[in-house]
Scaffold this motif. Structure first.
Motif, PDB file in Angstrom:
ATOM      1  N   UNK A 188       0.990  -1.188  -0.062  1.00  0.00           N
ATOM      2  CA  UNK A 188      -0.128   0.023   0.109  1.00  0.00           C
ATOM      3  C   UNK A 188       0.905   1.121   0.147  1.00  0.00           C
ATOM      4  N   UNK A 189       1.266   1.865  -1.033  1.00  0.00           N
ATOM      5  CA  UNK A 189       2.173   2.868  -1.257  1.00  0.00           C
ATOM      6  C   UNK A 189       1.423   4.394  -0.644  1.00  0.00           C
ATOM      7  N   UNK A 220       7.593   8.627  -7.994  1.00  0.00           N
ATOM      8  CA  UNK A 220       7.585   9.465  -8.996  1.00  0.00           C
ATOM      9  C   UNK A 220       6.377   9.865  -9.589  1.00  0.00           C
ATOM     10  N   UNK A 221       5.264   9.528  -9.148  1.00  0.00           N
ATOM     11  CA  UNK A 221       4.121  10.012  -9.403  1.00  0.00           C
ATOM     12  C   UNK A 221       3.130  10.234  -8.117  1.00  0.00           C
ATOM     13  N   UNK A 222       2.161  10.872  -8.173  1.00  0.00           N
ATOM     14  CA  UNK A 222       1.128  11.359  -7.164  1.00  0.00           C
ATOM     15  C   UNK A 222       0.819   9.756  -6.411  1.00  0.00           C
ATOM     16  N   UNK A 223       0.249   9.871  -5.374  1.00  0.00           N
ATOM     17  CA  UNK A 223       0.133   8.662  -4.483  1.00  0.00           C
ATOM     18  C   UNK A 223      -1.169   7.990  -4.784  1.00  0.00           C
ATOM     19  N   UNK A 224      -2.272   8.802  -5.409  1.00  0.00           N
ATOM     20  CA  UNK A 224      -3.482   8.405  -5.909  1.00  0.00           C
ATOM     21  C   UNK A 224      -3.349   7.470  -7.141  1.00  0.00           C
ATOM     22  N   UNK A 225      -2.240   7.677  -7.913  1.00  0.00           N
ATOM     23  CA  UNK A 225      -2.166   6.668  -9.015  1.00  0.00           C
ATOM     24  C   UNK A 225      -0.691   5.889  -8.908  1.00  0.00           C
ATOM     25  N   UNK A 226      -0.254   5.779  -7.909  1.00  0.00           N
ATOM     26  CA  UNK A 226       1.121   5.065  -7.719  1.00  0.00           C
ATOM     27  C   UNK A 226       0.993   3.727  -7.524  1.00  0.00           C
ATOM     28  N   UNK A 227       1.890   2.794  -7.945  1.00  0.00           N
ATOM     29  CA  UNK A 227       1.977   1.547  -7.583  1.00  0.00           C
ATOM     30  C   UNK A 227       3.489   1.463  -7.003  1.00  0.00           C
ATOM     31  N   UNK A 228       3.855   0.116  -6.766  1.00  0.00           N
ATOM     32  CA  UNK A 228       4.890  -0.427  -6.289  1.00  0.00           C
ATOM     33  C   UNK A 228       6.038   0.115  -7.220  1.00  0.00           C
ATOM     34  N   UNK A 263       8.095   3.248  -7.172  1.00  0.00           N
ATOM     35  CA  UNK A 263       8.906   3.877  -5.839  1.00  0.00           C
ATOM     36  C   UNK A 263      10.610   3.728  -6.678  1.00  0.00           C
ATOM     37  N   UNK A 264      11.302   4.869  -6.082  1.00  0.00           N
ATOM     38  CA  UNK A 264      12.606   4.806  -6.441  1.00  0.00           C
ATOM     39  C   UNK A 264      13.461   5.056  -5.158  1.00  0.00           C
ATOM     40  N   UNK A 265      14.699   4.599  -5.049  1.00  0.00           N
ATOM     41  CA  UNK A 265      15.447   4.516  -3.930  1.00  0.00           C
ATOM     42  C   UNK A 265      16.555   5.609  -4.106  1.00  0.00           C
ATOM     43  N   UNK A 266      16.843   6.581  -2.877  1.00  0.00           N
ATOM     44  CA  UNK A 266      17.600   7.483  -3.142  1.00  0.00           C
ATOM     45  C   UNK A 266      18.691   7.473  -1.931  1.00  0.00           C
ATOM     46  N   UNK A 267      19.796   7.834  -2.311  1.00  0.00           N
ATOM     47  CA  UNK A 267      20.802   8.033  -1.210  1.00  0.00           C
ATOM     48  C   UNK A 267      20.914   9.522  -0.742  1.00  0.00           C
ATOM     49  N   UNK A 268      20.621   9.788   0.374  1.00  0.00           N
ATOM     50  CA  UNK A 268      20.604  11.090   0.850  1.00  0.00           C
ATOM     51  C   UNK A 268      21.549  11.461   1.879  1.00  0.00           C
ATOM     52  N   UNK A 295      10.707  16.236   3.633  1.00  0.00           N
ATOM     53  CA  UNK A 295      10.459  15.989   2.522  1.00  0.00           C
ATOM     54  C   UNK A 295      10.551  14.545   2.141  1.00  0.00           C
ATOM     55  N   UNK A 296      10.869  13.535   3.155  1.00  0.00           N
ATOM     56  CA  UNK A 296      11.032  12.266   2.725  1.00  0.00           C
ATOM     57  C   UNK A 296      10.485  11.468   3.813  1.00  0.00           C
ATOM     58  N   UNK A 297       9.703  10.519   3.648  1.00  0.00           N
ATOM     59  CA  UNK A 297       9.570  10.000   2.050  1.00  0.00           C
ATOM     60  C   UNK A 297       8.306  10.899   1.402  1.00  0.00           C
ATOM     61  N   UNK A 298       7.528  11.643   2.012  1.00  0.00           N
ATOM     62  CA  UNK A 298       6.469  12.787   1.327  1.00  0.00           C
ATOM     63  C   UNK A 298       6.778  13.834   2.039  1.00  0.00           C
ATOM     64  N   UNK A 299       6.558  15.228   1.167  1.00  0.00           N
ATOM     65  CA  UNK A 299       6.603  16.458   2.022  1.00  0.00           C
ATOM     66  C   UNK A 299       5.542  16.453   3.349  1.00  0.00           C
ATOM     67  N   UNK A 300       5.937  16.864   4.620  1.00  0.00           N
ATOM     68  CA  UNK A 300       5.217  17.180   5.785  1.00  0.00           C
ATOM     69  C   UNK A 300       5.894  17.822   6.540  1.00  0.00           C
TER      70      UNK A 300
END
Length: 840
Positions: A643-644, A695-703, A706-711, A791-796
């Motif tokens: 569940x993304x 990479x896309x809005x949550x309402x249309x996103x699937x697994x 998902x991309x993984x980033x080094x921060x 900002x990770x994993x979502x802006x909040x």
């Protein structure tokens, strides 16, 4: 004629024989006596209390040679008299030692026509400083910089800062406590080990700090760079909480009561008692915390404009019992035993709301009941050898922890999950065996070595009435196969550690150094067994490794007022139980927290330098530190593949990181009526980690989106604390405390600055100021809250609040002080008979 000559010769021979015998006698008496002719002597006397003019029983009388080695000794009788026999001829020192009194040493000589020496009455005076240390709580807390640690002696000012150990931790230099999670950090890092009386506890740290009453704490040690003698766990060091233990003669004690309130009332209290007479010292402590707590907060997601609301209520009761016995067998052998019993009963309820735009409000309600008991049993044998300072300590410590936790979850306006219950049973036991040997090789050199075995075993059984998403299905909606009963999970975890260490220290002129090495063999074995109906899935984990941990300390003291020190140590952070436990730790509608069984230990190389300057009216300590961390353990936030809209909070190993910082602390008394202690610390930490984003809005996103980033996060944080004490009169003191905690950047979010101001007063009264009344008002401007943005994993953005704007009243009373109650019992009974009866 012949007869006359014979008589004359005979008389001359007699004179010659007599003369020879006389000369031989003179020569023999002129020679020094041989070793076989040396005589043993004795020393006798009577030891008296100088103030009471009464005999002192069971006082140590030690006979030492001219090289300061112990020859023999004994103790005084009930009437204070003693007689030590079989003392070799020569010069010796008689040392009279008794706890709570000043030591007296007398130089005597056995021989020279005096083989039996009577010292008469020896008057011992009380050591006021020693008595204050064990029986009287100071008005003001003090900070002392020692070779490898800061020692904070907890005074009445800090005990009124709050009901528990957790409340006063934020008042200590370089220490921070997260009021939401209860996690503690030292120098900005949560990888710190918390000990009680030098022992690790099976109670989770956050819970432990809330259970220990502040009034039960004598000192807190901040060991930022421990030597090889100590357990190497804890990247940022060790926090050791030392509880009160009286050893004063006779019957003595303290009573402490406290009440704290903002929204709900919280009660805390403690009683400390001891009875010391002769060869036995019996002591006990009881402390409790009972109260209701309110926490609340919000998280706003900026990507979908959803708002999560949190409101948590806790009703906790904890009881801490400590009973101990010291048995002084003789001058060289002591056996000690104590037990800690920590009983906890907690009830919690919570409401989590999720609000989306133009959708019905969603609720998650939960209630939780948890009760546990932690039992510690500790035995120590101490042997002192004849050489001054040479000793052997053998210690066995056994700690067992049992907890039962039941939780109920209810949901409103959620399609999943349905209402369910969780049941978690935890059993942990830990056995520690220590052997430590100290040998002063000379007046300026000392060797220490020893070994330790730490055996840790835990079992966690988890069951649930809920449903879980079937991970074997590929996005099959609404056909009944996407959900399965939540599997039962049994997690068994064992870790055995065997250690050997050695340290060598030497002092020459103004320099001193200590080098040490600790070698450890670690064996870890874990199994997570998931059972669903007739199917069993076993996830094993093993990790065996060997490591060495060196340490080096160099100190330079050019004068009594100046001291410099540099040190290095290598340390390890082994994953904690919650960090490796695969069973869900907690859950909200959008976030769940799990451990990671594959987590590896992280290693730290730590270097620091300190300078201490003693001033006429105080002291200042300054220090800098630098750390290199290998395979850093940190929080990781992943997006739930099932569940993304949900996040998984766990732990992972990241790249190597570095940190450096500086600390400045001091104690000053500018005037007779004003004294203060202040501290400033700044640290810089560079972190690398992993975060996932969509990479896309949550309402249309699937697994697949998902991309993984080094921060990375380059973080510079500074903190400032200052405590002021004003003596209005000898009995009345006023205080004000201020704290500022700077902005902190993390991998997931950035915390905004925090600050607060506390005020208080203390009034002492009754004879010898035995009683104290205190009042404290915390966070008077109501500014203490946890605000963040990320900002990770979502802006909040969000914030959490707790009952920081609270007032506290306290009362303490010190009783006892009758040193020889047992010896005076007959006299007391006589007084009661003639006085018509009495209680004491």
């Amino acid at each position: 004629m012949t007869d006359l000559m014979a008589l004359t010769i005979n008389q001359k021979m007699k004179k010659i024989i007599l003369l020879c015998a006389f000369m031989f006698s003179i020569i023999m008496n002129a020679q020094p006596p041989s070793q076989t002719d040396l005589r043993d002597g004795s020393v006798s006397g009577r030891v008296m209390d100088a103030s009471l003019n009464e005999p002192l029983p069971y006082v140590n009388v030690i006979i030492k040679s001219s090289s300061n080695e112990t020859i023999t000794g004994g103790i005084t009788k009930d009437d204070g008299t003693f007689e030590i026999k079989k003392i070799p001829e020569g010069k010796v020192t008689v040392s009279i030692q008794y706890i709570g009194f000043k030591t007296i040493s007398k130089a005597i000589e056995i021989g020279n026509k005096s083989y039996d020496i009577n010292l008469g009455d020896i008057l011992l005076e009380e050591d006021v400083a020693s008595l204050d240390e064990v029986t009287v709580v100071a008005e003001v807390s003090t900070i002392q910089q020692k070779v490898d640690r800061k020692v904070i002696t907890i005074g009445k000012d800090l005990t009124t800062a709050g009901a528990s150990a957790s409340d006063i931790m934020n008042n200590l230099p370089s220490v921070n406590v997260d009021q939401q999670t209860g996690n503690i950090s030292l120098r900005g890092n949560e990888n710190v080990r918390v000990m009680v009386d030098g022992k690790l506890s099976n109670v989770p740290v956050a819970q432990l700090l809330k259970q220990i009453p502040s009034s039960s704490i004598k000192q807190i040690e901040l060991i930022t760079n421990p030597s090889a003698k100590y357990n190497p766990e804890g990247m940022s060091g060790i926090i050791n909480i030392i509880l009160h233990k009286n050893t004063n003669i006779g019957f003595n004690g303290n009573v402490n009561l406290g009440l704290t309130k903002e929204i709900y009332a919280k009660f805390n209290g403690s009683v400390d008692v001891n009875y010391r007479n002769g060869k036995f010292n019996l002591y006990g402590n009881y402390g409790n915390n009972t109260g209701k707590y309110d926490n609340f907060g919000t998280i706003e997601r900026l990507d979908d404009n959803s708002v999560q609301g949190f409101n948590f209520f806790n009703n906790n009761k904890s009881h801490l019992y400590k009973v101990g016995l010291d048995f002084y067998m003789n001058d060289n052998n002591t056996i000690s035993f104590f037990t800690n019993q920590n009983i906890y009963d907690g009830k919690a309820t919570g409401l989590t709301t999720v609000e989306y735009v133009d959708e019905p409000l969603q609720y998650q309600l939960f209630d939780n009941v948890a009760d546990n008991i932690s039992s510690q049993y500790n035995a120590v044998y101490n042997h002192k050898f004849k050489k001054e300072g040479e000793k052997l300590d053998v210690e066995v410590d056994y700690n067992v922890f049992e907890q039962n936790e039941d939780s109920n979850f209810s949901f409103v306006n959620f399609s999943f999950p349905p209402n369910y219950q969780d049941f978690v049973d935890t059993e942990r036991d830990q056995t520690t065996i220590n052997v430590d040997y100290v040998n002063p090789l000379s007046e300026k050199a000392k060797l220490e070595f020893g070994g330790e075995a730490r055996l840790f075993d835990t079992k966690i059984d988890y069951s649930s009435t809920g449903l879980s998403v079937n991970e074997n299905q590929d996005n099959i909606p609404n056909n009944g196969d996407e959900y399965i009963p939540t599997p039962q999970t049994d997690f068994d975890y064992k870790r055995d550690i065997y250690s050997l260490y050695a340290t060598y220290g030497k002092t020459f002129e103004k320099w001193s150094y200590q080098v040490g090495l600790r070698a450890e063999s670690v064996m870890e074995d874990a199994n997570a067994v998931r059972t669903l109906e007739n199917s069993t899935d076993i996830v094993p984990f093993e990790n065996d490794y060997f490591q060495v941990y060196p340490s080096v300390f160099v100190t330079y003291n050019p004068s009594e007022k100046n001291s410099y020190q540099v040190s290095y140590s290598r340390r390890v952070d082994r994953p904690g139980l919650q960090q490796v436990n695969p069973i869900r730790e907690w859950s909200t509608p959008l976030i769940s927290s799990f451990g990671n069984t594959e987590l590896q230990p992280q290693f730290t190389n730590s270097m620091e330098a300190n300078y201490t300057r003693k001033l006429e009216k105080g002291s200042i300590t300054a220090g800098v530190f630098y750390r290199i961390v290998e395979d850093e353990i940190n929080r990781a936030v992943f997006i739930d593949r099932l569940d993304v809209n949900k996040n998984i909070l766990t732990y992972d190993n990241f790249d190597n990181t570095t940190a450096f910082g500086l600390e400045l602390s001091g104690n000053m008394r500018p005037t007779k009526w004003w004294n203060f202690n202040a501290s400033f610390d700044l640290y810089s930490r560079k972190q690398k980690g992993i975060a996932e984003v969509l990479t896309v809005p949550t309402e249309v996103a699937t697994a697949d989106d998902i991309i993984r980033q080094t921060v990375e996060a380059d973080n510079v944080v500074y903190n400032f604390r200052m405590f002021n004490n004003f003596s209005v009169t000898k009995k009345l003191n006023l205080s004000i405390f201020g704290m500022y905690r700077g902005r902190e950047e993390g991998l997931q979010f950035n915390r905004k600055p925090m600050f607060m101001v506390n005020t208080g007063l203390r009034y002492s009264f009754m004879e010898d100021q035995r009683a104290t009344f205190s009042f404290n008002y915390s966070d008077i401007f109501n500014t203490m809250k946890f605000e963040f943005e990320g900002d990770r994993p979502t802006p909040q953005v969000g914030q959490f609040n707790w009952e920081s704007n609270a007032w506290n009243i306290g009362f303490s009373y010190r009783f006892g002080g009758n040193k020889y109650r047992a010896l005076q019992r007959k006299n007391r009974d006589d007084n009661e008979a003639s006085g018509g009866g009495g209680f004491m």
